[in-house]
Design a protein around this motif. Structure first.
Motif, PDB file in Angstrom:
ATOM      1  N   LEU A 170      11.201   7.452  -0.564  1.00  0.00           N
ATOM      2  CA  LEU A 170      11.449   8.731  -1.230  1.00  0.00           C
ATOM      3  C   LEU A 170      10.138   9.404  -1.632  1.00  0.00           C
ATOM      4  O   LEU A 170      10.019  10.636  -1.578  1.00  0.00           O
ATOM      5  N   TYR A 171       9.144   8.583  -1.995  1.00  0.00           N
ATOM      6  CA  TYR A 171       7.865   9.145  -2.452  1.00  0.00           C
ATOM      7  C   TYR A 171       7.131   9.837  -1.315  1.00  0.00           C
ATOM      8  O   TYR A 171       6.639  10.955  -1.478  1.00  0.00           O
ATOM      9  N   ILE A 172       7.023   9.188  -0.160  1.00  0.00           N
ATOM     10  CA  ILE A 172       6.220   9.786   0.908  1.00  0.00           C
ATOM     11  C   ILE A 172       6.943  10.960   1.583  1.00  0.00           C
ATOM     12  O   ILE A 172       6.299  11.818   2.183  1.00  0.00           O
ATOM     13  N   LEU A 173       8.273  11.007   1.471  1.00  0.00           N
ATOM     14  CA  LEU A 173       8.990  12.159   2.025  1.00  0.00           C
ATOM     15  C   LEU A 173       8.839  13.389   1.143  1.00  0.00           C
ATOM     16  O   LEU A 173       8.974  14.528   1.624  1.00  0.00           O
ATOM     17  N   GLY A 174       8.585  13.158  -0.144  1.00  0.00           N
ATOM     18  CA  GLY A 174       8.325  14.279  -1.038  1.00  0.00           C
ATOM     19  C   GLY A 174       9.567  15.072  -1.390  1.00  0.00           C
ATOM     20  O   GLY A 174      10.705  14.621  -1.201  1.00  0.00           O
TER      21      GLY A 174
END
Length: 419
Positions: A170-174
């Motif tokens: 979820l973090y790297i997809l933003g």
């Protein structure tokens, strides 16, 4: 003296019976008799899942003839490939008696890495895929460290990893939550449209029979040199011919529409390589030994920690590769990738296909058969326009039956061994 004479007579009788048994096993009737004996002893192999698959296909074909159309079967093979590759990794950890509950999250994380590096950062797609698979291997190595050094149960470590890896995804997809992969790119075409040329598909269909024949001839030669009983060459030729004819007919039928997907070919190729590694290499024998009895394997000189490490790392790498294939199939990397029933389907495919939850028994082809069963259920219910709730219930029932059969077969093998 009388007792000694009786013992010698008993030994002679046993040797005579052994000779008779060897003679019987040299013909086709002997092979059939040996197969029946294996079933009676609880060694069912892939028989239950094959019977179940025939029943499932018969029911759905009678309710909707479109189910067995070549076009629908091609779509079915595309859908089997993504979760099937993940299930191959599950076979590895189940073989050593462990579990990985984070394969779904790892697959989603891998798809996010590919999307971010390739689309957003402009990294070549091959390097992006390599990075995703490498990250997957690193996660598996962490699980192995926690298990080998700290004694953390794999259930707990991988459950923790499920949450942590999902958070990283979820973090790297933003804030956007999804990344669309370029239509027309080689990766997306591979996941959605690319099929084998007809001649190539027929050549690949002939390979399993050829490989079976060559390896069996080598095995027969080695066993005869060691003065051990061996199956007859005629029975091996019959088996190889039957497999080749069946696969060639399937390819011929699929070629009436689009043909055999390259992605499914990759999945089958990986299954063949892993099956060879599990059955024909020292590593595979060590996997079986550790799964059967860890302490006995350690005393036999096997590096148990290294075996566990290889199982966890390979499982995570295959989960990451499955995530890349899923992204190619959907042409996107999103927050939903790897969630839902991906975890359960991958584990269920391995178990339904015949890999034991108790460790020490299984093969790579179990993932192939198991995922075909699961996707057949999903595909058939979709064609009948029934709700997904039925799919979950039926899949759960099939999984429960598979575990019951495995437990009963294991109990039968134990009692047969004592007898």
């Amino acid at each position: 003296m009388t007792g000694t004479a009786n013992e010698n007579a008993g030994v002679a009788t046993m040797l005579d019976r052994s000779d008779i048994r060897v003679k019987h096993e040299t013909g086709i009737s002997g092979a059939v008799r040996a197969f029946i004996d294996r079933i009676r002893s609880g060694d069912l192999g892939s028989l239950p899942v094959i019977v179940g698959l025939v029943l499932i296909w018969t029911v759905f074909a009678s309710l909707n003839p479109v189910f067995l159309s070549s076009n629908n079967l091609v779509n079915l093979l595309f859908d089997c490939s993504t979760v099937g590759v993940i299930a191959l990794g599950i076979v590895c950890v189940l073989m050593v008696g462990e579990i990985d509950l984070s394969v779904g999250s790892i697959s989603g994380f891998a798809s996010a890495i590919v999307g971010t590096l390739w689309v957003n950062q402009g990294v070549p797609v091959a390097l992006a895929i390599l990075a995703a698979v490498t990250f997957g291997g690193m996660i598996g190595f962490i699980y192995a460290l926690l298990f080998n050094r700290l004694g953390m149960p794999s259930f707990v470590s991988t459950l923790s990893g499920l949450l942590a890896v999902l958070g990283m995804q979820l973090y790297i997809l933003g804030s956007t939550g999804s990344i669309n992969l370029p239509y027309g790119s080689a990766l997306v075409n591979f996941g959605q449209m690319m099929v084998m040329p007809r001649l190539v598909a027929h050549v690949f269909a002939a390979l399993p029979g050829i490989i079976l024949l060559v390896t069996s001839i080598r095995t027969i030669s080695r066993r005869r040199e060691a003065n051990l009983s061996a199956p007859s060459l005629r029975s091996i030729i019959v088996r190889a011919a039957a497999i080749t004819i069946a696969l060639e007919l399937i390819v011929l039928y699929l070629n009436q529409d689009r043909g055999v997907p390259w992605m499914f070919g990759l999945f089958v190729g990986l299954a063949m390589i892993m099956n060879y590694a599990l059955t024909r290499t020292q590593w595979g024998r060590s996997m079986t030994a550790v799964g059967g009895n860890r302490e006995a394997a350690r005393r036999a000189g096997i590096n148990v920690r290294r075996v566990y490490t290889s199982a966890f790392v390979l499982c995570s790498m295959l989960a990451a590769l499955g995530g890349v294939l899923a992204a190619a199939r959907l042409a996107s990397a999103s927050q939903q990738a790897g969630t839902g029933d991906v975890n359960l389907n991958a584990i269920a495919a391995a178990v339904i296909g015949g890999t034991s939850l108790f460790g020490g028994r299984g093969n790579a082809y179990s993932a192939l058969l198991g995922i075909i069963v699961i996707q057949s259920i999903a595909n058939g219910l979709t064609l009948l326009d029934l709700s997904s709730s039925l799919r979950y219930m039926i899949t759960g029932a099939v999984l429960a039956v598979a575990v019951i059969v495995d437990s009963l077969a294991r109990r039968s093998r134990v009692s047969h061994g004592r007898a």
